[in-house]
Design a protein around this motif. Structure first.
Motif, PDB file in Angstrom:
ATOM      1  N   ARG A   1      44.517   5.360 -32.051  1.00  0.00           N
ATOM      2  CA  ARG A   1      45.312   5.626 -30.849  1.00  0.00           C
ATOM      3  C   ARG A   1      44.985   7.002 -30.274  1.00  0.00           C
ATOM      4  O   ARG A   1      44.920   7.187 -29.075  1.00  0.00           O
ATOM      5  CB  ARG A   1      46.816   5.545 -31.175  1.00  0.00           C
TER       6      ARG A   1
ATOM      7  N   ASP B   1      42.058   9.832 -31.233  1.00  0.00           N
ATOM      8  CA  ASP B   1      40.937  10.116 -32.127  1.00  0.00           C
ATOM      9  C   ASP B   1      40.918  11.597 -32.507  1.00  0.00           C
ATOM     10  O   ASP B   1      41.679  12.409 -31.988  1.00  0.00           O
ATOM     11  CB  ASP B   1      39.607   9.665 -31.515  1.00  0.00           C
TER      12      ASP B   1
ATOM     13  N   ASN C   1      47.130   8.426 -36.848  1.00  0.00           N
ATOM     14  CA  ASN C   1      47.021   8.470 -35.382  1.00  0.00           C
ATOM     15  C   ASN C   1      45.708   7.849 -34.912  1.00  0.00           C
ATOM     16  O   ASN C   1      45.601   7.426 -33.753  1.00  0.00           O
ATOM     17  CB  ASN C   1      47.064   9.917 -34.862  1.00  0.00           C
TER      18      ASN C   1
ATOM     19  N   ASP D   1      55.021  10.397 -24.896  1.00  0.00           N
ATOM     20  CA  ASP D   1      53.958   9.537 -24.394  1.00  0.00           C
ATOM     21  C   ASP D   1      53.378  10.078 -23.098  1.00  0.00           C
ATOM     22  O   ASP D   1      52.152  10.132 -22.914  1.00  0.00           O
ATOM     23  CB  ASP D   1      54.494   8.115 -24.172  1.00  0.00           C
TER      24      ASP D   1
ATOM     25  N   GLU E   1      53.720  13.798 -33.730  1.00  0.00           N
ATOM     26  CA  GLU E   1      52.545  13.132 -33.181  1.00  0.00           C
ATOM     27  C   GLU E   1      51.364  14.077 -33.000  1.00  0.00           C
ATOM     28  O   GLU E   1      50.246  13.638 -32.728  1.00  0.00           O
ATOM     29  CB  GLU E   1      52.922  12.483 -31.846  1.00  0.00           C
TER      30      GLU E   1
ATOM     31  N   ARG F   1      49.433  11.818 -22.550  1.00  0.00           N
ATOM     32  CA  ARG F   1      48.485  11.341 -21.542  1.00  0.00           C
ATOM     33  C   ARG F   1      48.094  12.456 -20.573  1.00  0.00           C
ATOM     34  O   ARG F   1      46.921  12.589 -20.197  1.00  0.00           O
ATOM     35  CB  ARG F   1      49.090  10.150 -20.787  1.00  0.00           C
TER      36      ARG F   1
END
Length: 618
Positions: free
Chosen positions: A363, A365, A360, A586, A395, A590
């Protein structure tokens, strides 16, 4: 002290401050203060004459638990459990102030008369790594459950990770309660647990001790702290309970059982886990053993230092240093999955997660990964929602989940759900939880197998192990879709949804826009109460309004007249469900990281995006 000693725990209650019991309490306070002093780390627990003092009125009327290596041996650890009878004296109440304390309970649907407090968990240094603290904490939790507690509350230090220790038992920090306390020379945070729910990694042990509690109680005069006689009932040997607890988990038998979705974890530096693992192996329940720990260790050291990859000898040396004096078989955690019969050897939790999410980086940290693992996600509807939940787990978006779906897997679901024919009849929540826990066995997951109802709505959003931070809504029932959004808006919880048609992603940032109209105002002033008891035709009409009938795909438009005639239900494809999992993940990532992701409706229509005129090459 050598590893693998059985622990003896005595439980007793001190009722009054009469002379005999006052002397006993004095010895308890001296034991606590000496351990808390911790070689000068907390000087306030030392008296001017060189003694130790931890005087608290809360000791009278409380339950006390003392742990020893052997019956009659010196006490090596202690924990206290206070009942609502002395609630005015609770440490948490003093920490927060009476008004804020009661507000916290009310926010979680609790009252002062049903909340117990556990405190003063202290263990001698030589006994800490041997698991005495785990046993004492589990004992206090089991006793509280037996005594009828609706909740347990307590203060946890943060310098040595005591708060993280309690999180392993299902306790959750109360936001806004962390502050520095000079007496302890560290930050302290309030932790809350509801005994009706999972006790995290130690659920089985806590349940076993709840049953054993009545037979483990000894009179205060038999506590064995140098006051009066030490004769009396033999204190409970906790190590003997572990194999029984383990076998109960291993023999849950029916793979469709609602309780058979949580793995059992063993750490072999604990003798009880060694005994339990051996009992499991001897039971014949293990069908397959997967042990790639040496490869995982190599991955661990090279993920920390990629330059080692060029030298196999350097990797071997780094692995040897990582193991120190521990053999590969004893290193890390063994995970037992009862539903598949698999026993898997993994790195310890933090190291496992570091390696599992290593790709990961670049993309997401490391700091962002830790932030995401600290969030709780609710998912309603485990078809498209199942794809979302799995993607989240892969993810690393969320370390805690609440999954709600009343439905079970049927043959017609196999065109789009990641499942096999051996899963038919399994509740979709259980299916998703098993798959997620096979990716990360340390995930904290709560299931609502009856779906979301009026009776469970509030608990889903704010109860259980804690409130959710984000909602993924993927159910088919208009009433639940709107009722869930009404709750989310009232609580400031963002909502994301995929409609499984034309890659429609819907985002409602109620955390930023508390007055935002539900579903962007597409239903006008409609409320959930307006959507009860709809006919099939009315339900279809409402759902079409929700997804904007003018923008649905031509295929779905053509299918609508055939619903209930030539088509049994809405057409859906695996590719669309997989895309929905990606889109919601996604957006959620965010949102939870505070990155730009505004409210709105967005289309990732693959037919348009991959049309011939969109090609970037001749």
């Amino acid at each position: 002290m050598a590893a693998g000693v059985p622990w003896h725990v005595s439980a007793f209650r001190v009722e009054t401050d009469e002379s005999g019991e006052a002397e006993l309490v004095g010895r308890i306070r001296e034991l606590r203060a000496r351990i808390l002093f911790d070689r000068g780390r907390r000087p306030d627990f030392r008296t001017p004459d060189g003694g130790y003092a931890d005087d608290q009125d809360l000791d009278f009327g409380a339950w006390h638990f003392v742990g020893r290596r052997e019956a009659g041996g010196p006490p090596l650890g202690y924990v206290r459990l206070s009942t609502p009878d002395t609630g005015d004296l609770f440490q948490t109440r003093a920490h927060l102030g009476a008004e804020r304390y009661e507000d916290v309970l009310r926010e979680h649907g609790l009252g002062v008369a049903e909340t117990f407090e556990h405190s003063r968990l202290v263990v001698e240094h030589q006994a800490r790594k041997l698991g005495l603290g785990i046993h004492l904490n589990a004992f206090a939790m089991g006793a509280a459950r037996f005594l009828g507690a609706k909740a347990m509350i307590g203060t946890s230090g943060t310098a040595d990770g005591q708060d993280r220790f309690h999180e392993r038992f299902g306790f959750r920090p109360v936001p806004g309660t962390r502050r520095y306390v000079g007496h302890y020379t560290e930050d302290v945070v309030i932790m809350l647990y509801r005994p009706g729910f999972s006790a995290g990694e130690f659920t089985g042990l806590v349940e076993q001790l709840e049953e054993a509690f009545p037979s483990s109680v000894v009179p205060a005069r038999h506590a064995g702290l140098g006051v009066a006689s030490q004769a009396g009932p033999t204190p409970l040997d906790l190590s003997r309970l572990w194999p029984t607890r383990l076998m109960a988990a291993a023999e849950s038998g029916d793979p469709h059982s609602s309780v058979c979705w949580q793995p059992v974890l063993f750490t072999l530096d604990r003798e009880q886990d060694r005994i339990g693992l051996q009992s499991l192996i001897d039971s014949g329940q293990v069908r397959e053993v997967m042990d790639t720990i040496e490869d995982q260790l190599a991955e661990l050291v090279t993920s920390r230092e990629p330059r080692l990859c060029s030298s196999p000898d350097a990797v071997e040396r780094a692995v040897a240093e990582q193991l120190a004096d521990t053999g590969p078989q004893e290193y890390g955690t063994w995970v037992w999955y009862p539903w598949s019969g698999r026993l898997v050897h993994l790195l310890p939790r933090e190291e496992f997660r570091l390696v599992r999410t290593d790709r990961n980086r670049g993309r997401i940290d490391r700091a962002q990964q830790r932030r995401l693992l600290g969030r709780r996600v609710g998912v309603i509807g485990l078809s498209v929602g199942g794809s979302a939940a799995l993607t989240f787990a892969m993810e690393g978006i969320g370390g805690s989940f609440k999954l709600a779906d009343f439905d079970s897997l049927s043959v017609s679901n196999l065109n789009r759900l990641r499942a096999g024919v051996h899963h038919l009849g399994l509740n979709k929540c259980v299916l998703a939880a098993r798959q997620m826990l096979e990716i990360d066995p340390w995930l904290d997951i709560e299931l609502y197998q009856g779906g979301l109802t009026d009776a469970t709505m509030e608990e889903f959003f704010t109860g259980g192990a804690g409130p959710i931070d984000l909602l993924v809504e993927e159910c088919d029932t208009p009433y639940v879709k709107i009722a869930a959004r009404e709750h989310a808006r009232a609580l400031g919880v963002p909502v994301v949804m995929d409609a499984n048609d034309r890659g429609l992603l819907d985002v409602e940032r109620f955390d930023l826009e508390p007055d935002r109209p539900l579903l962007h105002g597409l239903l006008g002033e409609t409320t959930s109460s307006d959507l009860r008891d709809l006919t099939r035709e009315e339900m279809v009409d409402v759902i079409l309004t929700m997804v904007d009938r003018e923008r649905i795909s031509p295929e779905l438009t053509a299918s609508l007249p055939q619903l209930g005639i030539t088509l049994s239900s809405w057409p859906q494809l695996a590719s669309g469900v997989a895309l929905g999992g990606a889109l919601t993940a996604d957006a959620a990532r965010r949102i939870l990281l505070g990155q730009p992701r505004p409210s709105g409706r967005f289309y990732t229509d693959l037919e348009i995006l991959t049309a011939g005129d969109r090609s970037t090459v001749a």
